[in-house]
Design a protein around this motif. Structure first.
Motif, PDB file in Angstrom:
ATOM      1  N   HIS A 234       0.845  -1.205   0.000  1.00 17.10           N
ATOM      2  CA  HIS A 234       0.000   0.000   0.000  1.00 17.10           C
ATOM      3  C   HIS A 234       0.879   1.252   0.000  1.00 17.10           C
ATOM      4  N   PRO A 235       1.586   1.534  -1.072  1.00 21.24           N
ATOM      5  CA  PRO A 235       2.504   2.687  -1.077  1.00 21.24           C
ATOM      6  C   PRO A 235       1.797   4.029  -0.903  1.00 21.24           C
ATOM      7  N   LYS A 236       0.596   4.178  -1.440  1.00 20.39           N
ATOM      8  CA  LYS A 236      -0.101   5.457  -1.285  1.00 20.39           C
ATOM      9  C   LYS A 236      -0.455   5.713   0.175  1.00 20.39           C
ATOM     10  N   ARG A 237      -0.854   4.660   0.895  1.00 21.39           N
ATOM     11  CA  ARG A 237      -1.155   4.829   2.320  1.00 21.39           C
ATOM     12  C   ARG A 237       0.121   5.119   3.108  1.00 21.39           C
ATOM     13  N   PHE A 238       1.179   4.378   2.803  1.00 11.49           N
ATOM     14  CA  PHE A 238       2.434   4.519   3.546  1.00 11.49           C
ATOM     15  C   PHE A 238       3.002   5.925   3.389  1.00 11.49           C
ATOM     16  N   PHE A 239       3.206   6.349   2.144  1.00  9.19           N
ATOM     17  CA  PHE A 239       3.787   7.663   1.912  1.00  9.19           C
ATOM     18  C   PHE A 239       2.782   8.773   2.200  1.00  9.19           C
ATOM     19  N   GLY A 240       1.496   8.486   2.006  1.00 11.22           N
ATOM     20  CA  GLY A 240       0.475   9.484   2.324  1.00 11.22           C
ATOM     21  C   GLY A 240       0.427   9.797   3.806  1.00 11.22           C
ATOM     22  N   PHE A 241       0.621   8.751   4.639  1.00 11.61           N
ATOM     23  CA  PHE A 241       0.648   8.966   6.083  1.00 11.61           C
ATOM     24  C   PHE A 241       1.817   9.870   6.470  1.00 11.61           C
ATOM     25  N   GLY A 242       2.988   9.628   5.880  1.00 17.29           N
ATOM     26  CA  GLY A 242       4.135  10.498   6.140  1.00 17.29           C
ATOM     27  C   GLY A 242       3.889  11.922   5.671  1.00 17.29           C
ATOM     28  N   ALA A 243       3.211  12.066   4.510  1.00 15.16           N
ATOM     29  CA  ALA A 243       2.912  13.402   3.990  1.00 15.16           C
ATOM     30  C   ALA A 243       1.966  14.155   4.916  1.00 15.16           C
ATOM     31  N   VAL A 244       0.982  13.448   5.474  1.00 17.48           N
ATOM     32  CA  VAL A 244       0.032  14.091   6.399  1.00 17.48           C
ATOM     33  C   VAL A 244       0.752  14.567   7.657  1.00 17.48           C
ATOM     34  N   LEU A 245       1.632  13.728   8.203  1.00 16.31           N
ATOM     35  CA  LEU A 245       2.370  14.124   9.410  1.00 16.31           C
ATOM     36  C   LEU A 245       3.233  15.351   9.161  1.00 16.31           C
ATOM     37  N   LEU A 246       3.939  15.371   8.032  1.00 15.28           N
ATOM     38  CA  LEU A 246       4.787  16.519   7.729  1.00 15.28           C
ATOM     39  C   LEU A 246       3.966  17.768   7.463  1.00 15.28           C
ATOM     40  N   THR A 247       2.805  17.600   6.841  1.00 13.00           N
ATOM     41  CA  THR A 247       1.932  18.749   6.596  1.00 13.00           C
ATOM     42  C   THR A 247       1.429  19.339   7.913  1.00 13.00           C
ATOM     43  N   LEU A 248       1.068  18.477   8.849  1.00 11.48           N
ATOM     44  CA  LEU A 248       0.629  18.964  10.165  1.00 11.48           C
ATOM     45  C   LEU A 248       1.760  19.707  10.864  1.00 11.48           C
ATOM     46  N   ALA A 249       2.966  19.163  10.791  1.00 13.22           N
ATOM     47  CA  ALA A 249       4.114  19.832  11.395  1.00 13.22           C
ATOM     48  C   ALA A 249       4.361  21.188  10.737  1.00 13.22           C
ATOM     49  N   ALA A 250       4.232  21.234   9.415  1.00 13.39           N
ATOM     50  CA  ALA A 250       4.437  22.491   8.689  1.00 13.39           C
ATOM     51  C   ALA A 250       3.390  23.533   9.098  1.00 13.39           C
ATOM     52  N   LEU A 251       2.154  23.083   9.284  1.00  9.52           N
ATOM     53  CA  LEU A 251       1.091  24.012   9.689  1.00  9.52           C
ATOM     54  C   LEU A 251       1.336  24.538  11.102  1.00  9.52           C
ATOM     55  N   ILE A 252       1.750  23.630  12.002  1.00  8.78           N
ATOM     56  CA  ILE A 252       2.002  24.060  13.379  1.00  8.78           C
ATOM     57  C   ILE A 252       3.114  25.113  13.425  1.00  8.78           C
ATOM     58  N   LEU A 253       4.133  24.926  12.603  1.00  6.20           N
ATOM     59  CA  LEU A 253       5.237  25.888  12.579  1.00  6.20           C
ATOM     60  C   LEU A 253       4.909  27.122  11.755  1.00  6.20           C
ATOM     61  N   GLY A 254       4.163  26.919  10.681  1.00  2.00           N
ATOM     62  CA  GLY A 254       3.974  28.015   9.730  1.00  2.00           C
ATOM     63  C   GLY A 254       2.846  28.977  10.037  1.00  2.00           C
ATOM     64  N   VAL A 255       1.760  28.499  10.667  1.00  2.00           N
ATOM     65  CA  VAL A 255       0.602  29.365  10.920  1.00  2.00           C
ATOM     66  C   VAL A 255       0.967  30.567  11.790  1.00  2.00           C
ATOM     67  N   PRO A 256       1.692  30.387  12.911  1.00  3.84           N
ATOM     68  CA  PRO A 256       2.063  31.581  13.696  1.00  3.84           C
ATOM     69  C   PRO A 256       2.896  32.582  12.901  1.00  3.84           C
ATOM     70  N   VAL A 257       3.777  32.092  12.022  1.00  5.94           N
ATOM     71  CA  VAL A 257       4.589  32.993  11.208  1.00  5.94           C
ATOM     72  C   VAL A 257       3.706  33.795  10.266  1.00  5.94           C
ATOM     73  N   ILE A 258       2.711  33.147   9.663  1.00  9.39           N
ATOM     74  CA  ILE A 258       1.787  33.831   8.752  1.00  9.39           C
ATOM     75  C   ILE A 258       0.964  34.866   9.517  1.00  9.39           C
ATOM     76  N   GLU A 259       0.496  34.498  10.711  1.00  8.04           N
ATOM     77  CA  GLU A 259      -0.286  35.457  11.514  1.00  8.04           C
ATOM     78  C   GLU A 259       0.553  36.691  11.855  1.00  8.04           C
ATOM     79  N   GLU A 260       1.821  36.492  12.213  1.00  7.73           N
ATOM     80  CA  GLU A 260       2.702  37.633  12.507  1.00  7.73           C
ATOM     81  C   GLU A 260       2.908  38.502  11.284  1.00  7.73           C
ATOM     82  N   PHE A 261       3.054  37.834  10.133  1.00  7.92           N
ATOM     83  CA  PHE A 261       3.254  38.611   8.893  1.00  7.92           C
ATOM     84  C   PHE A 261       2.022  39.458   8.578  1.00  7.92           C
ATOM     85  N   ILE A 262       0.820  38.902   8.808  1.00  3.41           N
ATOM     86  CA  ILE A 262      -0.414  39.652   8.541  1.00  3.41           C
ATOM     87  C   ILE A 262      -0.520  40.861   9.472  1.00  3.41           C
ATOM     88  N   GLU A 263      -0.093  40.689  10.725  1.00  2.00           N
ATOM     89  CA  GLU A 263      -0.217  41.756  11.701  1.00  2.00           C
ATOM     90  C   GLU A 263       0.869  42.825  11.537  1.00  2.00           C
TER      91      GLU A 263
END
Length: 350
Positions: A234-263
């Motif tokens: 199941h390569p799509k599930r395997f790599f998709g799971f890793g992609a979801v985890l990295l996307t969540l990490a990117a959002l956790i790190l990136g959202v505060p930076v975007i909010e600061e930029f807007i302000e």
């Protein structure tokens, strides 16, 4: 090639992978010869340092030497060298109930299955047959495999299995150790083959026989093998799971930076912003890899399916034959060993 004999009926090969099982192998050969008297019992000796080969030969088995170490390597040789209609694989430690073998063969034929697993049931409650560490690990991995490979299984590590010729001859056998049972399950899942489980009593090892399975060392190897097989199946599930985890990490790190930029209109945490972007790029790469590998695996899966279909299907048992009971003589015809080809090259026969 080693042939279990030819006839108008069905030929059965009992395959016994062994390493240092001199204390138990004679009993295993005798039990399965009694339960399936017309079957041929093959003992594949994995370079034992005791008298396993000699004892097995004296008990009436066809003995073949397997020089590459590891149960998976032995299974690969067994499946490639032995010719039969039905394959019954069992460990040589004398812990599996031989009497259920005929029922497993019956079920394989009557329900037109590709694999029947002898699910281990301890013969008593003293814990000697099934060490607590092994029991917990087997339960954990069985549930994990059921989820990973979409196949309900209660005993993923049972070494007691009846398999069709189609299943055996299309099985790639890429693993080399005790994780071979994992690959058998993954093979059935990937080709969407049907299998079932039958309860089989599980006995304690006799004195002088020691388990070759390490609870923690082999457990880690089996887990690693399971992840590798999940990636392949199941390569799509395997790599998709890793992609979801990295996307969540990117959002956790990136959202505060975007909010600061807007302000403020400024990127106050440039390293954090770069890390978030890098993680999201890697996530996209993983997702792309999943789709590409899935396409490649689809071609491989179709080729293996064609290899499976190229093997003739075994005639199923009629309902009247099943009602007559599990008489091995009704399932197999007499077989000799005239089909044993090139014994000097393959190993030692009787």
């Amino acid at each position: 090639m080693i042939s279990a004999g030819t006839s108008e009926e069905v030929t059965i090969a009992v395959l016994v992978p062994c390493f240092n099982e001199a204390a138990t192998i004679a009993g295993v050969v005798a039990d399965f010869s009694r339960v399936l008297p017309a079957a041929t019992v093959y003992v594949f000796d994995n370079m034992s340092t005791d008298d396993t080969a000699e004892v097995a030969r004296s008990a009436g088995a066809v003995v073949v030497r397997a020089m590459r170490r590891g149960k998976g390597s032995v299974v690969r040789k067994m499946f490639s060298e032995v010719e039969a209609d039905i394959y019954l694989m069992v460990d040589g430690d004398g812990t599996y109930e031989a009497e259920v073998a005929a029922a497993m063969v019956d079920r394989l034929r009557s329900d037109v299955l590709d694999m029947v697993v002898g699910a281990r049931v301890p013969s008593d409650r003293d814990g000697r047959e099934y060490p607590s560490g092994h029991a917990m690990g087997n339960k954990f991995f069985s549930q994990l495999y059921s989820a990973m490979f979409d196949s309900a299984i209660g005993d993923a590590f049972s070494g007691y299995r009846a398999m069709s010729r189609r299943f055996v001859k299309s099985f790639p056998a890429t693993t080399s150790g005790f994780d071979i049972e994992t690959e058998l399950l993954a093979h059935a899942s990937e080709l969407k083959l049907e299998f079932c489980e039958i309860p089989a009593r599980y006995y304690s090892r006799p004195d002088g026989s020691e388990s070759k399975l390490g609870t923690y060392t082999d457990g880690i190897k089996i887990l690693w093998s399971a992840l590798r097989l999940f990636r392949d199946v199941h390569p799509k599930r395997f790599f998709g799971f890793g992609a979801v985890l990295l996307t969540l990490a990117a959002l956790i790190l990136g959202v505060p930076v975007i909010e600061e930029f807007i302000e403020t209109g400024l990127v106050l945490r440039l390293p954090t912003a770069l890390l978030a972007v890098a993680l999201q790029l890697i996530a996209f790469l993983l997702l792309t890899c999943g789709f590409i590998i899935s396409s490649v695996r689809q071609v491989s899966r179709e080729q293996r399916r064609l290899a499976y279909l190229a093997v003739s299907m075994l005639r199923p048992i009629s309902s009247s034959e099943v009602r007559q009971g599990s008489n091995p003589d009704q399932l197999v015809s007499g077989v000799g060993h005239e089909g044993l080809a090139a014994p000097d090259a393959l190993g030692e026969s009787r």
